[in-house]
Design an enzyme around this catalytic site. Sequence first.
Site, PDB file in Angstrom:
ATOM      1  N   TYR A  62       0.824  -1.224   0.000  1.00 36.10           N
ATOM      2  CA  TYR A  62       0.000   0.000   0.000  1.00 36.10           C
ATOM      3  C   TYR A  62       0.856   1.271   0.000  1.00 36.10           C
ATOM      4  O   TYR A  62       0.454   2.295  -0.569  1.00 36.10           O
ATOM      5  CB  TYR A  62      -1.005  -0.036   1.167  1.00 36.10           C
ATOM      6  CG  TYR A  62      -2.199  -0.891   0.807  1.00 36.10           C
ATOM      7  CD1 TYR A  62      -2.255  -2.239   1.157  1.00 36.10           C
ATOM      8  CD2 TYR A  62      -3.218  -0.372   0.023  1.00 36.10           C
ATOM      9  CE1 TYR A  62      -3.311  -3.031   0.766  1.00 36.10           C
ATOM     10  CE2 TYR A  62      -4.287  -1.163  -0.379  1.00 36.10           C
ATOM     11  CZ  TYR A  62      -4.327  -2.489  -0.014  1.00 36.10           C
ATOM     12  OH  TYR A  62      -5.368  -3.281  -0.429  1.00 36.10           O
ATOM     13  N   ARG A  65       1.516   1.824  -3.644  1.00 35.58           N
ATOM     14  CA  ARG A  65       0.339   2.311  -4.379  1.00 35.58           C
ATOM     15  C   ARG A  65      -0.057   3.716  -3.951  1.00 35.58           C
ATOM     16  O   ARG A  65      -0.472   4.534  -4.763  1.00 35.58           O
ATOM     17  CB  ARG A  65      -0.829   1.327  -4.191  1.00 35.58           C
ATOM     18  CG  ARG A  65      -0.624   0.066  -5.007  1.00 35.58           C
ATOM     19  CD  ARG A  65      -1.793  -0.862  -4.948  1.00 35.58           C
ATOM     20  NE  ARG A  65      -3.023  -0.234  -5.377  1.00 35.58           N
ATOM     21  CZ  ARG A  65      -4.210  -0.545  -4.844  1.00 35.58           C
ATOM     22  NH1 ARG A  65      -4.282  -1.422  -3.857  1.00 35.58           N
ATOM     23  NH2 ARG A  65      -5.312   0.019  -5.280  1.00 35.58           N
ATOM     24  N   ASN A 100     -12.879   2.663  -6.400  1.00 33.57           N
ATOM     25  CA  ASN A 100     -11.476   3.073  -6.404  1.00 33.57           C
ATOM     26  C   ASN A 100     -11.092   3.766  -5.108  1.00 33.57           C
ATOM     27  O   ASN A 100     -11.916   4.442  -4.481  1.00 33.57           O
ATOM     28  CB  ASN A 100     -11.198   4.018  -7.591  1.00 33.57           C
ATOM     29  CG  ASN A 100     -11.526   3.354  -8.921  1.00 33.57           C
ATOM     30  OD1 ASN A 100     -11.553   2.118  -9.013  1.00 33.57           O
ATOM     31  ND2 ASN A 100     -11.815   4.150  -9.929  1.00 33.57           N
ATOM     32  N   ASP A 102      -8.397   5.814  -5.123  1.00 30.17           N
ATOM     33  CA  ASP A 102      -7.640   7.023  -5.489  1.00 30.17           C
ATOM     34  C   ASP A 102      -8.540   8.248  -5.301  1.00 30.17           C
ATOM     35  O   ASP A 102      -9.732   8.127  -5.053  1.00 30.17           O
ATOM     36  CB  ASP A 102      -7.145   6.912  -6.949  1.00 30.17           C
ATOM     37  CG  ASP A 102      -8.285   6.829  -7.963  1.00 30.17           C
ATOM     38  OD1 ASP A 102      -8.306   5.880  -8.767  1.00 30.17           O
ATOM     39  OD2 ASP A 102      -9.172   7.721  -7.950  1.00 30.17           O
ATOM     40  N   HIS A 117     -14.969   1.355  -1.132  1.00 25.07           N
ATOM     41  CA  HIS A 117     -13.842   0.509  -0.720  1.00 25.07           C
ATOM     42  C   HIS A 117     -12.780   1.297   0.042  1.00 25.07           C
ATOM     43  O   HIS A 117     -11.644   0.851   0.145  1.00 25.07           O
ATOM     44  CB  HIS A 117     -13.214  -0.165  -1.945  1.00 25.07           C
ATOM     45  CG  HIS A 117     -14.098  -1.208  -2.556  1.00 25.07           C
ATOM     46  ND1 HIS A 117     -13.908  -1.671  -3.839  1.00 25.07           N
ATOM     47  CD2 HIS A 117     -15.194  -1.854  -2.096  1.00 25.07           C
ATOM     48  CE1 HIS A 117     -14.840  -2.588  -4.114  1.00 25.07           C
ATOM     49  NE2 HIS A 117     -15.635  -2.703  -3.086  1.00 25.07           N
ATOM     50  N   THR A 185     -15.306  -1.015 -14.931  1.00 23.93           N
ATOM     51  CA  THR A 185     -15.227  -2.099 -13.948  1.00 23.93           C
ATOM     52  C   THR A 185     -15.524  -3.425 -14.629  1.00 23.93           C
ATOM     53  O   THR A 185     -16.384  -3.514 -15.498  1.00 23.93           O
ATOM     54  CB  THR A 185     -16.167  -1.856 -12.745  1.00 23.93           C
ATOM     55  OG1 THR A 185     -16.025  -2.923 -11.800  1.00 23.93           O
ATOM     56  CG2 THR A 185     -17.614  -1.732 -13.162  1.00 23.93           C
ATOM     57  N   ASN A 211     -17.263   0.977 -21.032  1.00 21.09           N
ATOM     58  CA  ASN A 211     -16.091   0.201 -20.644  1.00 21.09           C
ATOM     59  C   ASN A 211     -15.198  -0.028 -21.856  1.00 21.09           C
ATOM     60  O   ASN A 211     -15.644   0.113 -22.999  1.00 21.09           O
ATOM     61  CB  ASN A 211     -16.542  -1.146 -20.050  1.00 21.09           C
ATOM     62  CG  ASN A 211     -15.597  -1.657 -18.978  1.00 21.09           C
ATOM     63  OD1 ASN A 211     -15.212  -0.925 -18.079  1.00 21.09           O
ATOM     64  ND2 ASN A 211     -15.197  -2.908 -19.100  1.00 21.09           N
ATOM     65  N   LEU A 212     -13.938  -0.429 -21.555  1.00 24.99           N
ATOM     66  CA  LEU A 212     -13.047  -0.722 -22.688  1.00 24.99           C
ATOM     67  C   LEU A 212     -13.546  -1.947 -23.447  1.00 24.99           C
ATOM     68  O   LEU A 212     -13.470  -2.014 -24.668  1.00 24.99           O
ATOM     69  CB  LEU A 212     -11.619  -0.960 -22.152  1.00 24.99           C
ATOM     70  CG  LEU A 212     -10.491  -0.945 -23.186  1.00 24.99           C
ATOM     71  CD1 LEU A 212     -10.427   0.412 -23.886  1.00 24.99           C
ATOM     72  CD2 LEU A 212      -9.150  -1.244 -22.512  1.00 24.99           C
TER      73      LEU A 212
END
Length: 244
Positions: A62, A65, A100, A102, A117, A185, A211-212
């Site tokens: 962590y 990150r 996320n 971030d 989260h 996601t 989404n991708l």
Amino acid sequence: MPQSFTLEKNSNIVILTGAGISQESGLETFRDPDGIWSKVRVEDVATPEAFKKNPDYVHSFYNMRRARHLIAAANPNDAHMALARLETQWPGQVTVITQNVDSLHESGGTQNLIHMHGVHSKARCDHCQHAVPWEGDMSTATVCEGCGDVGGMRPHVVWFGETPLELGRIQAVLVACDLFVSIGTSGNVYPAAGFISVVQQIGRAHTVELNLEPSLGAALFSEGRYGPATEVVPSYVDEVLATL
Ligand code: BV8
């Protein structure tokens, strides 16, 4: 916007985001081929058992990150900015629920935000639950300002097997939403991956996946738009705002 669906001006919009919305800001996703879980095992870094067994290793994961997120925090991308624009310009309620940890949604201007989260920018003591803003490294020697103990300070994130945050607030906005948009996601992690089913069972909202590539839950959505978030999200936000 498909002809079959009309969005009223006071419609409530709920947006769920995952690691994919931050990928173009330079943050790794989890399950893409070069993702985080291709480098470390979930069981070794993202469970309470892992922290109990090897806290130094979990802290090092962590700390690395958190440092990366601090750098990226100054770099929200066009998808984050588009969601903030939607919140500002849309007359109804817009709620972003993010998986996320971030702070890119905050940097991009989103205010009505739920970090289900947790966040990298906070630390919490496992002994007394005292939570504090946190930026630097953390270790088993870090002293808790609340109880004075060492060894209890941990990242304020939700590990596997722990209960996500603000589930009551999340349930309330899912039940009341008219448009549910899932962005970036893979649909692997519950209960977030089950939100589309909650919304579909209620049967009143239009549901869109941006989404991708199609997620595990793609078939459950009314429609899907696929491509990089910095392309598909601003384009979809423009389409929604054009209905005003
Ligand atoms: C819970 C921590 C009970 C912080 C994360 C056994 C025991 C206990 C629980 C379980 C169990 N078995 C299953 C469970 C449930 C478990 C679970 O779901 N496991 C899965 C793996 C099977 N869930 C839990 O344990 C949760 N807690 O269940 O408690 C409970 C439940 C309900 C009510 C009360 C109690 C807790 C889960 C939280 C785990 N912590 N993070 C951190 O370290 O970050 S999860 C982690 O995964 C992140 O938060 C991440 O956001 C999240 C989900 O992943 P994604 O965001 O989807 O990322 P991924 O890489 O998978 O996908 C990226 C997507 O983006 C891809 O689709 C890709 O195509 C796309 N993409 C990539 N680039 C782009 C893009 N899209 C657009 N543009 C791009 N440029």
